[in-house]
Design a protein around this motif. Sequence first.
Motif, mmCIF file in Angstrom:
data_model
loop_
_atom_site.group_PDB
_atom_site.id
_atom_site.type_symbol
_atom_site.label_atom_id
_atom_site.label_comp_id
_atom_site.label_asym_id
_atom_site.label_seq_id
_atom_site.Cartn_x
_atom_site.Cartn_y
_atom_site.Cartn_z
ATOM 1 N N ARG A 399 0.694 -1.260 0.073
ATOM 2 C CA ARG A 399 -0.133 -0.026 -0.130
ATOM 3 C C ARG A 399 0.874 1.445 -0.010
ATOM 4 N NH1 ARG A 399 -3.555 -0.359 4.880
ATOM 5 N NH2 ARG A 399 -2.736 -2.250 5.139
ATOM 6 N N PHE A 402 2.648 1.771 -3.397
ATOM 7 C CA PHE A 402 1.755 2.547 -4.192
ATOM 8 C C PHE A 402 1.296 4.043 -4.060
ATOM 9 C CE2 PHE A 402 0.792 -1.850 -5.982
ATOM 10 C CZ PHE A 402 1.317 -1.864 -7.420
ATOM 11 N N ARG A 403 1.388 4.097 -2.826
ATOM 12 C CA ARG A 403 1.086 5.594 -2.528
ATOM 13 C C ARG A 403 2.250 6.477 -2.892
ATOM 14 N NH1 ARG A 403 -1.491 5.008 3.564
ATOM 15 N NH2 ARG A 403 -3.168 3.885 2.503
ATOM 16 N N TYR A 405 4.570 5.693 -4.782
ATOM 17 C CA TYR A 405 4.507 5.734 -6.565
ATOM 18 C C TYR A 405 3.577 6.836 -7.268
ATOM 19 C CZ TYR A 405 4.289 4.041 -11.311
ATOM 20 O OH TYR A 405 4.148 3.826 -12.742
ATOM 21 N N ARG A 406 2.600 6.731 -6.644
ATOM 22 C CA ARG A 406 1.456 7.910 -7.127
ATOM 23 C C ARG A 406 2.056 9.272 -6.706
ATOM 24 N NH1 ARG A 406 -4.235 7.607 -4.623
ATOM 25 N NH2 ARG A 406 -3.155 8.140 -2.797
ATOM 26 N N TRP A 407 2.483 9.559 -5.670
ATOM 27 C CA TRP A 407 3.160 10.832 -5.037
ATOM 28 C C TRP A 407 4.157 11.136 -6.104
ATOM 29 C CZ3 TRP A 407 7.405 13.023 -2.688
ATOM 30 C CH2 TRP A 407 7.270 14.241 -1.978
ATOM 31 N N VAL A 409 4.896 10.072 -9.340
ATOM 32 C CA VAL A 409 4.716 9.903 -10.868
ATOM 33 C C VAL A 409 3.651 11.307 -10.859
ATOM 34 C CG1 VAL A 409 4.952 7.759 -11.326
ATOM 35 C CG2 VAL A 409 2.736 8.344 -10.687
ATOM 36 N N THR A 410 3.125 11.750 -10.116
ATOM 37 C CA THR A 410 2.070 12.821 -10.504
ATOM 38 C C THR A 410 3.027 14.155 -10.252
ATOM 39 O OG1 THR A 410 1.447 12.976 -8.121
ATOM 40 C CG2 THR A 410 -0.303 11.678 -9.646
ATOM 41 N N TYR A 415 9.593 13.031 -10.601
ATOM 42 C CA TYR A 415 9.749 11.600 -11.042
ATOM 43 C C TYR A 415 10.919 11.590 -12.039
ATOM 44 C CZ TYR A 415 8.703 7.907 -14.506
ATOM 45 O OH TYR A 415 8.731 6.474 -15.144
#
Length: 491
Positions: A399, A402-403, A405-407, A409-410, A415
Amino acid sequence: MRTSAERSFARRAQQALADSTLRAAVRKAQERFRTGKRNAEAELGHWEAWRRLGEAIRRHTIENLDFYLEQLADNVEKNGGTVVFAATEREAVDYVVQVAREEGARRVVKSKSMVSEELHLNRALEALGVDVVETDLGEYIIQLAGEPPSHIIAPSIHKNRRQIAELFSRVAGEALPDDTPSLTRFARRQLRRAFLEADIGITGCNFAVAETGTIVLVSNEGNARLTTTLPRVHIAIMGAERIVPTWDDLDVMLHLLPRSATGQKITSYVTAISGPRRAQDADGPEAFHLVIVDNGRLDILGTAYQDVLHCIRCGACLNVCPVYRHIGGHAYGSVYSGPIGKVLTPLLGGMDEWHELPHASSLCAACSEACPVRIPLHELLIEHRTEQVTRGTRPWAERWAFRLYRWVVTRPALYRRAVRWARRLLAPLADGEGKVRVQIGPLKGWTAQRDLPLPARQSFLDWWEEEGRKEAARQHEPRTEGEGRDGERSA
Ligand code: SF4
């Protein structure tokens, strides 16, 4: 539902991957089934239209299941049979055990029935002192081996001839040759005796025709016919969803099932049973019981997974699955293996226990393409995964990964910096081919089974920008006389 003592899917899969005999046997059988199915589809023609018709029939049946269950039960009773609705595994098993007790049964013969495997029925009957003999050749083989089935339609798919000869030799008390005619001759001799001595015959049910209360069995060995004819009692066990409304609907299903399962136009035997023997019948059982098993199926109605109830248990999805190809059926740990097992088992057995199965897929969708009734299996697997994420039941490390990763890539600038840093950090762990092998932490398992390539020296975005800059510079270069816009010399 559980068929393996080993509780971790990863461990079971590793064991299977290390078994080269199993992998070779599964690969060979998968290829044979797949080729047979392709040829049978082509020979029939308009396969997509048949699939759509099959899907429509299954959808209509499941959407009106209460009506057709009642119609089926009424008609079976009109024909002189007894119908029992079993809400749970316990209720179904208790009923069969009670009939065996009342009949004073000492021997039971069974033809192939996945639902009886789901109920672990043999165990309960054996505890009562009843001798249970599986009469489908594949089931007989795995019964001797003390193993559960590893494929829906070919339960001993993982065994080769030499292994089967060893099993039969143990029973024969002498070494049997491992050629197919000798082995089948031996099995036939053993099974014939069992048929003649049996008090009760137990079968599954491929389809139950609601309009006449008829149980239909498709088989290739004739054992289903002997199981339903010779013993004085016949018990048919069916999952509550295995209904077709009419004989016309059955006709469509019989076009789809054998072709998808074994590549046959039709199986050697199609047996239809409408109750016990009547006065004018030459043979047949004195009593007929139909056990309709819910065991979690009706809870699936009205959920996002309802389409899984359309399944006609042809096994075609197993025969195209790249995961099944490598690990066979036992690694799934459940009676239902392959793609259908990954969707169905968590629904029947509970997600807490079977949470790993929806992840045992590459989501290539080959299963959905192969399914003769167009069940979107890969989408249902995604649904399972989504539900796990929504419920927060995935491991905390995943979890947070992925959090994070999202932080990252946005935030494009971050990134890009992260990718550059990842290359620097991972470079010392890469082998000569640029593949990273991480030996510790959560990535260890990932890189043990998959390639993790080192990030490229220059990311695509960096390359794109660089090319853009070069192009812009070219555009602004002073042109020499006689050159066009693109540096071409004009005529
Ligand atoms: S899901 Fe489709 S392909 Fe798989 S066993 Fe069921 S009917 Fe056959």
